[in-house]
Scaffold this active site. Structure first.
Site, PDB file in Angstrom:
ATOM      1  N   GLU A  42      17.374 -18.142  -7.335  1.00 17.84           N
ATOM      2  CA  GLU A  42      16.994 -16.777  -7.712  1.00 17.84           C
ATOM      3  C   GLU A  42      16.473 -16.752  -9.154  1.00 17.84           C
ATOM      4  OE1 GLU A  42      16.422 -14.183  -6.137  1.00 17.84           O
ATOM      5  OE2 GLU A  42      16.563 -12.545  -7.563  1.00 17.84           O
ATOM      6  N   TRP A  56      -2.673  -2.860  -1.643  1.00 19.50           N
ATOM      7  CA  TRP A  56      -2.386  -4.289  -1.777  1.00 19.50           C
ATOM      8  C   TRP A  56      -3.239  -4.946  -0.703  1.00 19.50           C
ATOM      9  CZ3 TRP A  56      -0.540  -8.421   1.078  1.00 19.50           C
ATOM     10  CH2 TRP A  56      -0.123  -9.541   0.344  1.00 19.50           C
ATOM     11  N   HIS A  78      18.042 -37.486  -6.261  1.00 22.42           N
ATOM     12  CA  HIS A  78      17.301 -37.823  -5.039  1.00 22.42           C
ATOM     13  C   HIS A  78      15.830 -37.431  -5.146  1.00 22.42           C
ATOM     14  CE1 HIS A  78      21.013 -38.965  -3.150  1.00 22.42           C
ATOM     15  NE2 HIS A  78      21.542 -37.798  -3.490  1.00 22.42           N
ATOM     16  N   ASN A 110      -1.427   2.290   5.377  1.00 22.97           N
ATOM     17  CA  ASN A 110      -0.539   1.241   4.875  1.00 22.97           C
ATOM     18  C   ASN A 110      -0.119   0.427   6.089  1.00 22.97           C
ATOM     19  OD1 ASN A 110       1.616  -0.278   3.835  1.00 22.97           O
ATOM     20  ND2 ASN A 110       3.051   1.415   4.082  1.00 22.97           N
ATOM     21  N   GLY A 111      -0.435  -0.864   6.093  1.00 25.48           N
ATOM     22  CA  GLY A 111      -0.048  -1.687   7.236  1.00 25.48           C
ATOM     23  C   GLY A 111      -1.172  -2.619   7.616  1.00 25.48           C
ATOM     24  N   ARG A 156       3.751  -0.341  -4.803  1.00 20.46           N
ATOM     25  CA  ARG A 156       3.457  -0.822  -3.454  1.00 20.46           C
ATOM     26  C   ARG A 156       2.138  -1.589  -3.381  1.00 20.46           C
ATOM     27  NH1 ARG A 156       6.813   1.573   0.204  1.00 20.46           N
ATOM     28  NH2 ARG A 156       5.445   0.925   1.874  1.00 20.46           N
ATOM     29  N   LYS A 168       5.720  -4.734  -3.602  1.00 19.01           N
ATOM     30  CA  LYS A 168       7.167  -4.635  -3.386  1.00 19.01           C
ATOM     31  C   LYS A 168       7.568  -4.734  -1.911  1.00 19.01           C
ATOM     32  CE  LYS A 168      11.202  -2.659  -5.269  1.00 19.01           C
ATOM     33  NZ  LYS A 168      11.572  -3.957  -5.857  1.00 19.01           N
ATOM     34  N   GLU A 211       7.896 -15.360 -10.784  1.00 20.20           N
ATOM     35  CA  GLU A 211       7.241 -14.118 -10.404  1.00 20.20           C
ATOM     36  C   GLU A 211       6.682 -13.357 -11.595  1.00 20.20           C
ATOM     37  OE1 GLU A 211       9.195 -11.983  -6.655  1.00 20.20           O
ATOM     38  OE2 GLU A 211      10.633 -12.398  -8.226  1.00 20.20           O
ATOM     39  N   CYS A 268       0.838  -1.187   0.000  1.00 20.37           N
ATOM     40  CA  CYS A 268       0.000   0.000   0.000  1.00 20.37           C
ATOM     41  C   CYS A 268       0.882   1.249   0.000  1.00 20.37           C
ATOM     42  CB  CYS A 268      -0.946   0.077   1.189  1.00 20.37           C
ATOM     43  SG  CYS A 268      -2.074  -1.295   1.286  1.00 20.37           S
ATOM     44  N   LYS A 270      12.688 -15.489 -10.145  1.00 18.82           N
ATOM     45  CA  LYS A 270      12.405 -14.403 -11.099  1.00 18.82           C
ATOM     46  C   LYS A 270      11.437 -14.880 -12.170  1.00 18.82           C
ATOM     47  CE  LYS A 270      13.577 -11.757  -9.228  1.00 18.82           C
ATOM     48  NZ  LYS A 270      14.421 -11.211  -8.192  1.00 18.82           N
TER      49      LYS A 270
HETATM   50  C1  F6R Z   1      11.751 -10.983  -5.465  1.00 19.22           C
HETATM   51  C2  F6R Z   1      11.523  -9.926  -4.509  1.00 19.22           C
HETATM   52  C3  F6R Z   1      11.144 -10.315  -3.135  1.00 19.22           C
HETATM   53  C4  F6R Z   1      11.944  -9.500  -2.114  1.00 19.22           C
HETATM   54  C5  F6R Z   1      11.448  -9.819  -0.701  1.00 19.22           C
HETATM   55  C6  F6R Z   1      12.243  -9.090   0.355  1.00 19.22           C
HETATM   56  O1  F6R Z   1      11.948 -10.489  -6.743  1.00 19.22           O
HETATM   57  O2  F6R Z   1      11.628  -8.774  -4.822  1.00 19.22           O
HETATM   58  O3  F6R Z   1      11.325 -11.679  -2.930  1.00 19.22           O
HETATM   59  O4  F6R Z   1      13.287  -9.810  -2.254  1.00 19.22           O
HETATM   60  O5  F6R Z   1      10.108  -9.472  -0.598  1.00 19.22           O
HETATM   61  O6  F6R Z   1      12.202  -7.710   0.169  1.00 19.22           O
HETATM   62  P1  F6R Z   1      13.155  -6.750   0.963  1.00 19.22           P
HETATM   63  O7  F6R Z   1      14.555  -6.917   0.451  1.00 19.22           O
HETATM   64  O8  F6R Z   1      12.622  -5.372   0.713  1.00 19.22           O
HETATM   65  O9  F6R Z   1      13.064  -7.142   2.402  1.00 19.22           O
END
Ligand code: F6R
Length: 616
Positions: A489, A75, A512, A101-102, A27, A611, A496, A2, A493
């Site tokens: 990773e 969000w 395994h 936000n929260g 956000r 995010k 996502e 948010c 990506k």
């Molecule tokens: C993946 C991604 C998330 C963040 C995770 C932690 O692309 O962006 O997995 O890495 O939400 O976010 P931070 O680093 O802000 O704590």
């Protein structure tokens, strides 16, 4: 999660609020809404489920006008995305309006109490209780000023005293029409100061079009904004002075600058971002991190690295380096797991929590746990003054610059590079690694921006390969050593942003279990750059090929060992193995991006994600 904005001043509020929200959409984008105090003394509210464009369109059809207002991009946590659940929310009288936000963790209990007192609710959100709590406090406060500032400020302060959870809020009331009250607790909130009025926002880009002068509110701060004044108080109502920062980067840093998507722009910004991360920190074959000079290195017996998502992957990668350089046990835990484990933490532990946003609820909780057990606590973050910094004994900034795409790219490589810098700085102080090996790493980090630039030159290969395979529904990523978290990773990506189901595995684990997934036509991405275990990896590749699987290999330039074993190859520059994930992740970011575009997905705003994950 948010984004909130507020404006009070002489200008029409709606365009400023919409522009602010546009820069906060990363956000959350389940719904958007805003409220302005109109000239005829009403609170005019517009909300719309879906992305901000829908709200913008509805405002064209039915415009509202005012010079004071608040806005929100959501969000969803409590209540599905809908017009009713969109913020702002009002009290029973319609005179108080709040964006939030929260999460109000005790909202059920508060709601029940308010219902019993005759309040009625129109949404399923936790936020709505805030408007009603403020209404209650306003009713109970004496009419005359109580010497603690405006009544709305006092009412918000008292209302928030009853709230458990985390919040950044902005509230307006018709009783004091040019006033906005803001408050924060473990969610970010900044004030933007301008000659043309004052702003409130979750993040700096929301106000950068209007001002570079910002105040980063501290934990538990409340603020009363008028067009020409700003009053900050703490949770006890005591007036507080906070520094004014002048932001040096401009809004183009938070614009697409000709790229079709923020994600691609941020992938391409990595060389420059890494220059900033390392600037002034690599001097004459040594690492200079004065931020850690107060650390009691002698007492460290164990290192605990924690973070979530990509930050967790950066921790996993850094473990290999820390173990090798410090000769200490290193544990890596996701914040969401560490916070609930009955884990042995004590003052001999160095806990490093990694969070680019500095807001991730699980990481913060894990960090607090470590702190409560007396561990020395270092925060690694990209966000100046974020919540994590207030929990830390020492803060190291990664200086990656603003990242707008929901999924991380440059902040991930920035996190990992900063972890490597921290590892090197500690290694120099504990003196357990050979100076020659450390010097080699310093050299590799110095060259890193160039290596990443060269890795970006593989974009055509990634694009061609991604387009060719964009129809697949699942993929495996394999690696060994630091290649394993790199595989994790890469898989994250791809999942996502393209919604292709992908899993990362240590290649040695294949037999395994996951080998059962391999059949003719299966696609497997292998991290096969030069490493101590490359020979073993080739055997794992052959296990896949023997079952009809196809291999996309990421290999070191100039290394012909892998070519006979792979169907498609992407060649990246070679670097020191412990540094290699920073380079090797680049083609995987590009594969994910081009696969997403080929499948018609929005790489900047993946479904269901936001995010900053400020909820559990
Ligand atoms: C993946 C991604 C998330 C963040 C995770 C932690 O692309 O962006 O997995 O890495 O939400 O976010 P931070 O680093 O802000 O704590």
């Amino acid at each position: 999660m948010c984004g909130i904005v507020g404006y009070t001043g002489p200008q029409p509020a709606v365009p400023l609020l919409l522009e602010g929200l546009r820069h906060l959409e990363y956000r959350g984008y389940d719904s958007a809404g805003l409220a302005v105090v109109s000239a005829n003394g009403h609170l005019e509210i517009r909300k719309a489920a879906g992305r901000l464009d829908r709200l913008t369109e509805s405002l064209k059809v039915a415009p509202i006008h005012g010079r004071v207002g608040v806005g929100h991009t959501r969000w969803a946590t409590h209540g599905r995305p809908s017009d009713e659940n969109a913020h702002p929310h009002t009290d029973c009288t319609g005179r108080v309006c709040v964006v939030h936000n929260g999460v109000v963790e005790n909202y059920r209990e508060l709601r029940d109490q308010l219902l019993a007192q005759g309040h009625h609710f129109t949404s399923e959100t936790d936020t709505e209780v805030l408007a009603h709590l403020i209404e209650v406090e306003l009713t109970e406060l004496p009419e005359a000023s109580d010497g603690e500032g405006p009544r709305l400020l006092t009412a918000c302060r008292k209302a928030l005293d009853r709230v458990e959870g985390l919040y950044a809020i902005a509230a307006v009331s018709l009783d004091d029409p040019d006033l906005i009250v803001g408050a924060r607790s473990r969610a970010p909130l900044i004030v933007g100061l301008s000659a043309e009025g004052n702003f409130l926002a979750s993040d700096v880009p929301a106000v950068l079009g209007e001002t570079r002068r910002v105040v980063r509110l501290k934990e538990q701060d409340l603020v009363a904004l008028r067009p020409d004044s700003v009053l900050i108080v703490d949770r006890y109502g005591r007036q507080r002075e906070r520094a004014v920062d002048v932001v040096t980067w401009d809004r183009t840093a938070a614009e697409k600058a000709g790229y079709p998507h923020f994600f691609l722009k941020e992938v391409y910004e990595q060389p420059e971002a890494l220059e900033r991360t390392c600037a002034g920190r690599l001097v004459d074959d040594h690492v200079v991190l004065p931020e850690l000079s107060g650390l009691d290195v002698e007492s460290i017996r164990r290192v605990v690295l924690t973070g979530c998502g990509s930050a967790y992957h950066a921790c996993l990668m850094a473990r290999y380096a820390f173990e090798a350089w410090l000769r200490l046990p290193v544990d890596v835990d996701m914040g969401s797991e560490l916070r609930y484990r009955d884990v042995a933490l004590d003052p001999s532990v160095l806990c490093i929590a990694v969070s680019q946003s500095g807001e991730t609820a699980d990481t913060l909780a894990a960090f607090e746990l470590a702190r409560a057990h007396g561990a020395q606590c270092v925060a690694l973050t990209n966000s100046v003054g974020s919540a994590i910094t207030s929990l830390a004994d020492h803060v190291v900034y990664q200086h990656s610059g603003p990242e707008v795409a929901v999924v991380s790219s440059k902040t991930f490589t920035g996190q990992l590079t900063t972890l490597l810098l921290i590892g090197l700085a500690l290694a120099e102080r504990v003196g357990r690694a050979t100076p020659v090996s450390l010097q080699k790493v310093v050299g590799a980090l110095t060259d890193l921006p160039r290596s990443v630039q060269e890795a970006l030159a593989t974009a055509q290969d990634s694009s061609r390969i991604a387009e060719r395979h964009a129809h697949v529904n699942r993929l495996l990523f394999l690696g060994r050593g630091v290649g394993y978290p790199t595989a994790l990773e890469g898989a994250l990506k791809l999942k996502e942003i393209s919604y292709i189901h992908a899993e990362g595995y240590p290649a040695g684990e294949l037999k395994h279990g996951p080998l059962a997934l391999v059949e003719p036509g299966s696609l497997v991405v292998v991290l096969a750059t030069r490493s101590a275990t490359l020979g073993k990896l080739i055997s794992n590749i052959e296990e896949v090929r023997a079952r009809g699987g196809s291999i996309i290999a990421i290999t070191s330039r100039g290394d012909d060992l892998i070519a006979p074993h792979a169907d498609e190859i992407i060649r990246v520059p070679e670097t020191v193995e412990l540094v290699s994930p920073v380079v090797n992740v680049v083609p995987m970011q590009l594969l994910a991006y081009y696969a997403a575009v080929a499948r018609g997905c929005d790489p900047d705003k993946p479904r269901n994600l936001a995010k900053s994950v400020t909820v559990e």
